[in-house]
Design an enzyme around this catalytic site. Structure first.
Site, PDB file in Angstrom:
ATOM      1  N   SER A 184       5.050   3.616  13.879  1.00  0.00           N
ATOM      2  CA  SER A 184       6.360   4.121  13.428  1.00  0.00           C
ATOM      3  C   SER A 184       7.618   4.358  14.462  1.00  0.00           C
ATOM      4  O   SER A 184       7.170   4.941  15.531  1.00  0.00           O
ATOM      5  CB  SER A 184       6.244   5.142  12.594  1.00  0.00           C
ATOM      6  OG  SER A 184       7.769   5.585  11.892  1.00  0.00           O
TER       7      SER A 184
ATOM      8  N   SER B  25      10.341   5.801  13.330  1.00  0.00           N
ATOM      9  CA  SER B  25      11.047   6.761  12.660  1.00  0.00           C
ATOM     10  C   SER B  25      11.909   7.843  13.270  1.00  0.00           C
ATOM     11  O   SER B  25      12.909   8.339  12.994  1.00  0.00           O
ATOM     12  CB  SER B  25      10.187   7.288  11.115  1.00  0.00           C
ATOM     13  OG  SER B  25      10.171   6.333  10.454  1.00  0.00           O
TER      14      SER B  25
ATOM     15  N   LYS C 167       3.405   7.349  -1.368  1.00  0.00           N
ATOM     16  CA  LYS C 167       4.913   7.464  -2.351  1.00  0.00           C
ATOM     17  C   LYS C 167       4.658   7.838  -3.699  1.00  0.00           C
ATOM     18  O   LYS C 167       5.647   8.587  -4.205  1.00  0.00           O
ATOM     19  CB  LYS C 167       5.704   6.032  -2.084  1.00  0.00           C
ATOM     20  CG  LYS C 167       6.136   5.912  -0.587  1.00  0.00           C
ATOM     21  CD  LYS C 167       6.979   4.796  -0.466  1.00  0.00           C
ATOM     22  CE  LYS C 167       7.604   4.400   0.749  1.00  0.00           C
ATOM     23  NZ  LYS C 167       8.678   3.299   0.960  1.00  0.00           N
TER      24      LYS C 167
ATOM     25  N   GLY D 284       4.725   0.866  -3.319  1.00  0.00           N
ATOM     26  CA  GLY D 284       5.923   1.806  -3.613  1.00  0.00           C
ATOM     27  C   GLY D 284       7.065   0.999  -3.068  1.00  0.00           C
ATOM     28  O   GLY D 284       8.545   1.110  -3.811  1.00  0.00           O
TER      29      GLY D 284
ATOM     30  N   ARG E 293      -2.039  -9.875  -6.152  1.00  0.00           N
ATOM     31  CA  ARG E 293      -3.263 -10.135  -6.423  1.00  0.00           C
ATOM     32  C   ARG E 293      -3.827  -9.436  -7.751  1.00  0.00           C
ATOM     33  O   ARG E 293      -4.416 -10.215  -8.434  1.00  0.00           O
ATOM     34  CB  ARG E 293      -4.067 -10.092  -5.456  1.00  0.00           C
ATOM     35  CG  ARG E 293      -4.260 -11.030  -4.084  1.00  0.00           C
ATOM     36  CD  ARG E 293      -5.211 -10.535  -2.874  1.00  0.00           C
ATOM     37  NE  ARG E 293      -4.670  -9.281  -2.560  1.00  0.00           N
ATOM     38  CZ  ARG E 293      -5.222  -8.750  -1.404  1.00  0.00           C
ATOM     39  NH1 ARG E 293      -6.567  -9.216  -1.035  1.00  0.00           N
ATOM     40  NH2 ARG E 293      -5.091  -7.585  -1.007  1.00  0.00           N
TER      41      ARG E 293
ATOM     42  N   LYS F  87      -0.616  -4.294 -11.715  1.00  0.00           N
ATOM     43  CA  LYS F  87       0.203  -3.490 -10.756  1.00  0.00           C
ATOM     44  C   LYS F  87       1.744  -3.961 -11.117  1.00  0.00           C
ATOM     45  O   LYS F  87       2.630  -3.143 -11.009  1.00  0.00           O
ATOM     46  CB  LYS F  87      -0.072  -3.316  -9.200  1.00  0.00           C
ATOM     47  CG  LYS F  87      -1.277  -2.619  -9.082  1.00  0.00           C
ATOM     48  CD  LYS F  87      -1.567  -2.942  -7.480  1.00  0.00           C
ATOM     49  CE  LYS F  87      -2.950  -1.832  -7.092  1.00  0.00           C
ATOM     50  NZ  LYS F  87      -3.211  -1.886  -5.646  1.00  0.00           N
TER      51      LYS F  87
END
Length: 262
Positions: A14, A16, A64, A123, A143, A147
């Site tokens: 990351s 961030s 999330k 998310g 897949r 969801k």
């Protein structure tokens, strides 16, 4: 000094902390921003530490939705949370991914004027589908069909559906999976790229995933997730510290961030 963090699993890649520190520098405030890569079994303990010792935190894959039971309030319209404010010992949830994504489209001069294909149903896909459903037809490929149906039903989306990719010729393709982090191709073999003009990958490290390399080879628009990362971080800092940057500062920040992560 205020303390913030990013929590996720296997997120040592990351950037961030670099993004938030650059935003803080331009806003002339001092803060600490940590990267906390934790396994699922350590998630509850990590959240408790964040609640006791931090002023706020960001959340990324795969937590999330896992954060929801710990929140006193959730202002996310999609349920998925990527930003938490710690206030008076309580956790307040937000989602800045959607606005960050839309602002990154604007920054890159991308107009959504055709069908969009989203790859994945996690998310990020949930939040982007919510935003895009307002402006275009959205097709989600995953897949696990259920969801996708959960996203559509939970968010009451009217212009979004699951696709098996047959006969679909999207104008925009957005990768919301982790395929590409380790040089994997996220595009299914059956994807029809005949009409595709924009390839958008929410991954920013590496800056050029196999899908984006293909886009460049085809002479199409290729955009990685750095802009989305920056703008969702800026929105998070607005929630935490009421920070706003002007257009000149935004351009300077993105230029400096890109220089630092080369």
């Amino acid at each position: 000094m205020k303390k913030y963090a990013l929590i996720g699993e296997n997120i040592t890649y990351s950037f961030s902390h670099i993004v938030h520190q650059e935003i803080a520098r331009l806003a002339d405030i001092k803060l600490r921003y940590d990267i906390l890569s934790v396994a699922p079994k350590a998630f509850v303990g990590a959240v408790n530490r964040l609640k006791q010792g931090y002023d706020g935190f960001n959340i990324t894959k795969p937590y999330k939705l896992d954060i929801l039971p710990f929140l006193s309030q959730n202002h996310s319209k999609t349920q998925a949370v990527n930003t938490v404010k710690v206030l008076g010992g309580e956790l307040i949830g937000y989602n800045t991914d959607g606005l960050g994504f839309m602002r990154s489209l604007e920054y890159n001069n991308i107009d959504i004027d055709g069908d969009c294909l989203i790859l994945g149903a996690g998310g990020a896909a949930r939040t982007l589908a919510y935003e895009l459903d307002k402006v275009c037809n959205v097709f989600i490929y995953n897949r696990t069909k259920q969801k996708v149906f959960d996203i559509i039903n939970d968010l009451k989306l009217k212009n979004t559906c699951w696709t098996d990719l047959k006969s679909l010729k999207p104008k925009v393709i957005i990768n919301c999976t982790t395929l590409g982090l380790n040089d994997e191709m996220c595009l299914p073999d059956e994807a029809n790229l005949q009409n595709t003009q924009v390839f958008y990958d929410t991954i920013y490290n590496p800056p050029l995933t196999p899908m984006l390399k293909l886009a460049q080879k085809l002479g199409k628009t290729a955009v990685n997730g750095m802009g989305m990362l920056f703008f969702q971080a800026l929105e998070a800092q607005k929630i935490w510290n009421n920070i706003n940057l002007n257009q000149e500062q935004i351009s300077e920040a993105l230029e400096n961030i890109c220089d630092k992560v080369k």
